[in-house]
Every structure is written in C-alpha cells, then in structure tokens.
Design a protein around this motif. Structure first.
Motif, short mmCIF file in Angstrom:
data_model
loop_
_atom_site.label_atom_id
_atom_site.label_comp_id
_atom_site.label_asym_id
_atom_site.label_seq_id
_atom_site.Cartn_x
_atom_site.Cartn_y
_atom_site.Cartn_z
N ILE A 397 11.26 0.13 -16.12
CA ILE A 397 10.80 -1.24 -15.90
C ILE A 397 9.90 -1.19 -14.67
CG2 ILE A 397 11.49 -3.63 -15.48
CD1 ILE A 397 14.28 -2.83 -16.54
N VAL A 398 8.68 -1.75 -14.82
CA VAL A 398 7.75 -1.72 -13.70
C VAL A 398 7.44 -3.15 -13.28
CG1 VAL A 398 5.49 -0.90 -12.90
CG2 VAL A 398 6.71 0.34 -14.69
N VAL A 399 7.62 -3.41 -11.95
CA VAL A 399 7.23 -4.72 -11.42
C VAL A 399 6.09 -4.46 -10.45
CG1 VAL A 399 7.97 -6.73 -10.09
CG2 VAL A 399 9.55 -5.66 -11.69
N LYS A 400 4.94 -5.10 -10.73
CA LYS A 400 3.74 -4.75 -9.96
C LYS A 400 3.08 -6.01 -9.39
CE LYS A 400 1.27 -1.55 -12.07
NZ LYS A 400 0.31 -1.03 -13.06
N ASP A 401 2.56 -5.89 -8.17
CA ASP A 401 1.72 -6.97 -7.64
C ASP A 401 0.57 -6.33 -6.87
OD1 ASP A 401 2.12 -7.11 -4.57
OD2 ASP A 401 4.19 -6.99 -5.31
N LYS A 402 -0.40 -7.16 -6.44
CA LYS A 402 -1.55 -6.58 -5.72
C LYS A 402 -1.70 -7.22 -4.35
CE LYS A 402 -4.04 -5.25 -9.86
NZ LYS A 402 -5.22 -5.40 -10.69
N GLY A 403 -0.56 -7.54 -3.77
CA GLY A 403 -0.57 -8.26 -2.50
C GLY A 403 -0.64 -7.34 -1.29
N VAL A 404 -0.07 -7.84 -0.17
CA VAL A 404 -0.16 -7.16 1.13
C VAL A 404 0.47 -5.77 1.12
CG1 VAL A 404 1.93 -8.36 1.90
CG2 VAL A 404 0.35 -7.46 3.59
N GLY A 405 1.44 -5.56 0.25
CA GLY A 405 2.05 -4.24 0.12
C GLY A 405 2.99 -3.87 1.26
N ILE A 406 3.47 -2.65 1.21
CA ILE A 406 4.44 -2.18 2.22
C ILE A 406 3.91 -0.87 2.81
CG2 ILE A 406 6.84 -1.43 2.57
CD1 ILE A 406 7.37 -3.11 -0.10
N ALA A 407 3.77 -0.84 4.13
CA ALA A 407 3.21 0.36 4.80
C ALA A 407 4.12 1.57 4.57
CB ALA A 407 3.07 0.08 6.29
N PRO A 408 3.53 2.78 4.51
CA PRO A 408 4.34 3.98 4.26
C PRO A 408 5.52 4.11 5.23
CG PRO A 408 2.02 4.54 4.20
CD PRO A 408 2.10 3.10 4.60
N ALA A 409 5.30 3.77 6.50
CA ALA A 409 6.38 3.91 7.49
C ALA A 409 7.58 3.03 7.16
CB ALA A 409 5.84 3.56 8.87
N GLU A 410 7.31 1.92 6.48
CA GLU A 410 8.39 0.97 6.17
C GLU A 410 9.10 1.32 4.86
OE1 GLU A 410 8.84 -1.48 8.28
OE2 GLU A 410 6.91 -1.91 9.23
N GLN A 411 8.38 2.10 4.02
CA GLN A 411 8.89 2.30 2.66
C GLN A 411 10.27 2.93 2.62
OE1 GLN A 411 5.93 4.17 0.18
NE2 GLN A 411 4.43 2.58 0.59
N GLU A 412 10.52 3.84 3.58
CA GLU A 412 11.81 4.54 3.57
C GLU A 412 12.98 3.59 3.82
OE1 GLU A 412 12.63 7.90 6.10
OE2 GLU A 412 10.92 8.92 5.17
N ARG A 413 12.74 2.61 4.67
CA ARG A 413 13.85 1.75 5.09
C ARG A 413 13.94 0.45 4.30
NH1 ARG A 413 14.81 0.82 11.04
NH2 ARG A 413 16.79 0.26 10.07
N ILE A 414 12.97 0.29 3.41
CA ILE A 414 12.87 -1.01 2.75
C ILE A 414 14.12 -1.37 1.93
CG2 ILE A 414 11.79 -0.47 0.50
CD1 ILE A 414 10.30 -2.86 2.96
N PHE A 415 14.82 -0.31 1.47
CA PHE A 415 16.02 -0.57 0.65
C PHE A 415 17.29 -0.71 1.50
CE2 PHE A 415 13.03 1.50 -2.24
CZ PHE A 415 13.02 0.59 -3.28
N ASP A 416 17.13 -0.55 2.84
CA ASP A 416 18.31 -0.71 3.71
C ASP A 416 18.70 -2.18 3.78
OD1 ASP A 416 18.12 1.91 4.15
OD2 ASP A 416 17.45 1.78 6.25
N ARG A 417 20.00 -2.35 3.89
CA ARG A 417 20.48 -3.73 3.95
C ARG A 417 20.02 -4.39 5.25
NH1 ARG A 417 26.55 -3.90 2.80
NH2 ARG A 417 25.79 -3.13 0.82
N PHE A 418 19.62 -5.61 5.18
CA PHE A 418 19.13 -6.44 6.30
C PHE A 418 17.78 -5.99 6.85
CE2 PHE A 418 23.85 -6.46 6.82
CZ PHE A 418 24.05 -7.71 6.27
N TYR A 419 17.15 -5.02 6.20
CA TYR A 419 15.86 -4.58 6.72
C TYR A 419 14.75 -5.47 6.18
CZ TYR A 419 12.07 -1.75 8.38
OH TYR A 419 10.95 -1.33 9.03
N ARG A 420 13.95 -6.01 7.09
CA ARG A 420 12.83 -6.83 6.69
C ARG A 420 11.59 -6.30 7.39
NH1 ARG A 420 12.41 -12.23 7.21
NH2 ARG A 420 11.62 -12.19 5.09
N VAL A 421 10.47 -6.32 6.71
CA VAL A 421 9.27 -5.75 7.31
C VAL A 421 8.89 -6.53 8.56
CG1 VAL A 421 6.81 -5.32 7.01
CG2 VAL A 421 8.42 -4.72 5.21
N ASP A 422 8.83 -7.83 8.42
CA ASP A 422 8.52 -8.64 9.59
C ASP A 422 9.79 -9.35 10.02
OD1 ASP A 422 7.52 -10.15 11.55
OD2 ASP A 422 5.93 -11.11 10.37
N ARG A 423 10.50 -8.66 10.95
CA ARG A 423 11.82 -9.16 11.31
C ARG A 423 11.77 -10.50 12.05
NH1 ARG A 423 16.50 -5.73 12.34
NH2 ARG A 423 16.57 -4.39 10.55
#
Ligand code: ADP
Length: 467
Positions: A397-423
């Motif tokens: 299943i692929v969910v795709k958008d063309k928005g602001v995206g997620i920087a590579p540095a953030e990608q690793e932690r994005i699935f951590d609980r309570f982690y938000r890109v812009d805290r």
C-alpha cells in the motif's frame, strides 16, 4: 586465570625464589664469613711441610729452618715447631723455642678441647717424622679465631656458627611473606576500587567505569559491574526520555484538546442563543463542531492505542479481507475533506480485487493516520495518492503526497513515539500517529519504508504478507 590457580603459582614461585635467594646468600656469606683454616687445610699444610723436610733430608737445626720458613711465611697465623724426641725445640716460627716435658706436651693436647673456646687459646696438631732412627715432631699451633667458624663448631660445639645462617634464613622466610603481602594488597586494591565504584552507583550521578583486563574472578566481576553501569545508564536515559515525552504529551494534549473545545463551546453557544445569520451559517457551525469533535475523538483513540501497545493489549483479529474494498471505502471517506483542500486525489487499485489476511479495523486506522498526515503536512503539494499493488506473497500500500516532505535527518526518528518534526508547533498532533502505524504494520509481520524528496514526492510504502 582463576584466583586459586594464580595463588598456587604464586606460592610455588615464591618458594622457588626464596630457596634460590637462600642458596645464593648462604654461598656468599659463607665465602665471606666462613674463611680461615680448617682441619683439612691444616693437615695438607703439615703434610707438605713434612714432605719438604723429608725431601731435603734436613732434620738438623739449619736444615729444618730453611724447610719450614717458607711455610711459616705463607701461613703467618700458624705456629710451626720442630721438636726433637727429648722435647728440645729445634725450630719455632714464633721464636720462643720452648723446651717441652712429656707431661706438658700431653697436657697441651688433652686440655685443648676445654680451653679452645677461651680467647687466645689455640688448637694444636702434632705430626711425627723419623730419620736415622730418631723421631722428630712437627707441632702446628693455630689460634682459635683463625679457624673457620664452621670448623669451630666441631671442635668446641659453639653455636655462633649458626649466626651465619641467620640472615639467609630470615631473608628466605621474608620473601614469601613480602610477595604474599604484595599479592593480597593488589587483590585488596582491586576489590576496594570495585567497592568504591559500587558505592557511588547512583541514578542521578554519572556512574564510573572501571578498567580491569585480568581474567580472574575479580576481573569478571569488574566487567559485570561495567555492563551493569552501562545498562543503568541506558535505562536512566530511557527513563529521562520517557519522562520528557510524558511531559510533552501532557502539554500537547492539553493544548490540542483545549483549542477545539474552545471552538466547539463558542459555536454551540452561537447555536443555543440563535445568533447565526441563516441556515447556511448554522450548518457551518454544526460542521465545525462535528469536525472538532472528530479530531478530539481521534486524539483520544490514538492515546488509547498507545496505551494498548504499551501494555501489549493491542488485540488483533486476522481475517481474509478485501483490501481493494477497504481502500475504496476509506477513499470515499476522504472525498469530502479533499474537496475543501484543493487536492488532486488519486486512488490506484489493481483490476482484480486484492485479498489479504489482515485486521481490517487496524489497517483502516493505519491508513487514516497516513492520509491525515499527508493532507495535514503535504497539502502544499496539492496531491494525494493511495495505491494498492499486489505481489506474489505480499501486498503493497503506497500513500504519496508532494508536500514539504521529511528531511533525511528526521526520517530515522519519524516513527518514534512523540517525535514531531516541528516540536514547537502545537495543535497539529501528539507525534504518535506514525508510531501507531509502525506498531500496526509490525503486528501484521510487515514493514514500512519512507522516501521523501521535498515538494516532489513523499512516499510511505507498506508491505504486508498476504497470509
Ligand atoms: P503527529 O502528526 O501527531 O505530529 P505523527 O507521528 O503522525 O504525529 O507524525 C510525526 C511527524 O512526522 C509530524 O509531526 C510531521 O512533522 C511529520 N510527518 C508525518 N507525515 C508527513 C508527511 N506526509 N509530510 C511531511 N511531514 C510528515
């Protein structure tokens, strides 16, 4: 090496060392302290003197002088006397030239063992030589202090000779003591260090690591201690992180609940007091109340999911389910929302219906989270796509958008609980949506991958096993 083995090696080693030191000391000390004449040496001197006298056939006064003088010069401590059979002294290296009566001579020998130990006394040795039927006597006199101390013991039974042994014995006894003291000191020091370090183990302070590379029991203990300190450190870090997360959750939650609640109260009051302009205004107010209540319900659902995941109570009911159907249903749910956001919404499904062994309600929740995020964070791209791909063993299943995206540095932690890109930003979520998504994917033995190029393509690809 174990401590017991070490100790045995150590004991043997210290005994060998002390024995070697003992022997070396005895040899050196006896060379230095046990010098002087022995009976054996005296005998040899006497026999040489007699041989020289006999060789030269010089049993007269002048002749014997020339035979014995070299010996008396070589051994000045020995008194050489040459006595005729009637007791007359023919030669005396001391120059006294004593005339001996038989009794005097006999007493000198008989009393020797009683008087030897007293100062100034001497041992006497007598030898006989014959020439022309005449008997001559060679008397050797030696002061007791010129004897070897070891020889003294046999003559006068003096124990002073044993003082020679005292030092080597003392040193030989001391060596094992000194070595074992050093050994136990080193063990003690290591135990003390360990003890001190253990005493300092405290969650608040930095625990100290010890260095001990030896393979004995204390070394093992030290390594266990180091492992323990490392575990404590990671656990303390985890606890601190959990505590921070808890604080963050509380502050975000109160903010995220308060904002929609304030709006809902405002619009409800508007409706209650009848202050709306027309029917359309009423509908808009009701819609906002509905939207906000749904948002609050979603937040509470997420928190419930997290606590279920934490207590491992995420109940899963697998059944063979038509995934195509599920995605069509979800897509239709979103049409209404999409309409308002000016988004191009694409749904790509295979021609054939795709079935998989899944928990449909969990997968639906997962897709809601991903689509909500894509709309919320990727709306600037004005594009949203959900695609279903069937493979041999898996479904994607692929969910795709063309928005602001997620920087590579953030990608690793994005699935951590309570982690938000812009805290810093509040009011958009609690940072638990993606961690729930990951939990659901893993509960299905699947995996999730994120690729993101800002404003080009941000893709969440979920692979689930069909069975
Ligand atoms: P929440 O949405 O509640 O903040 P999530 O776990 O769902 O928590 O998402 C974590 C973070 O990932 C979000 O704060 C957001 O910054 C980022 N994120 C998630 N999906 C997207 C996306 N499609 N585009 C850009 N950022 C995203």
């Amino acid at each position: 090496m174990k401590l017991r083995t070490k100790m045995w090696i150590f004991v043997i080693f210290s005994y060998v060392i002390s024995l070697v030191v003992f022997l070396i000391l005895i040899k050196t000390i006896s060379n230095v302290a046990n010098n002087g004449y022995s009976l054996h040496i005296m005998n040899n001197i006497a026999h040489s003197a007699l041989e020289s006298a006999q060789e030269q056939q010089v049993f007269s006064k002048h002749g014997i002088e020339s035979a014995l003088t070299p010996f008396s010069k070589e051994h000045p401590k020995i008194r050489f006397e040459w006595i005729a059979s009637d007791g007359t002294a023919i030669y005396d290296s001391s120059g006294i030239m004593k005339h001996y009566q038989f009794k005097e001579l006999a007493d000198r020998f008989l009393d020797m063992r009683y008087t030897l130990s007293t100062e100034g006394n001497q041992i006497s040795l007598a030898y006989a030589a014959e020439q022309n039927g005449e008997t001559y006597y060679l008397l050797l006199g030696l002061p007791t202090n010129a004897l070897k101390p070891g020889q003294m013991y046999f003559y006068v039974r003096t124990f002073s000779v044993f003082f020679i042994f005292a030092l080597p014995i003392l040193v030989a006894l001391l060596i094992p003591y000194i070595l074992s003291s050093w050994y136990f000191y080193s063990i003690n020091r290591r135990i003390r260090k360990l003890n001190m370090a253990l005493n300092q183990v405290n969650i608040q302070t930095n625990v100290m690591e010890l260095k001990d590379n030896s393979k004995d029991e204390i070394g093992h203990l030290t390594r266990h201690y180091n492992d323990m300190t490392r575990r404590i450190r990671t656990q303390v870090n985890q606890i601190e992180q959990l505590e921070n997360n808890r604080k963050l959750l509380l502050s975000n939650l109160s903010h995220d609940l308060r904002t929609p609640l304030t709006m809902m109260l405002g619009y409800a009051e508007l409706i209650r007091t009848g202050q709306y302009k027309d029917e359309k205004d009423l509908q808009t107010s009701a819609k906002i109340i509905l939207q906000r209540s749904r948002y609050m319900a979603k937040l509470l659902d997420q928190i419930l999911d997290v606590s279920r995941q934490e207590t491992d109570k995420l109940e899963i009911h697998f059944s063979s389910y038509n995934l195509s159907e599920l995605i069509r249903k979800i897509a239709s749910d979103y049409l209404f929302v999409i309409d308002e956001q000016e988004l191009l919404f694409e749904v790509a499904l295979p021609e054939m219906e795709v079935f998989a062994f899944i928990d449909a309600s969990l997968i639906e929740r997962m897709l809601h989270n991903l689509l909500d995020n894509a709309i919320r964070y990727g709306k600037d791209g004005h594009f949203l796509q959900i695609e279903l791909i069937e493979e041999e063993q898996t479904v994607c299943i692929v969910v795709k958008d063309k928005g602001v995206g997620i920087a590579p540095a953030e990608q690793e932690r994005i699935f951590d609980r309570f982690y938000r890109v812009d805290r810093g930003r509040k009011g958009e979520g609690l940072g638990i949506g993606l961690s729930i998504v990951k939990g659901i994917v893993e509960a299905h033995q699947g995996n999730i991958q994120l690729t993101s190029i800002p404003y080009e393509e941000t893709t969440f690809l979920i692979k689930l096993p069909k069975n």
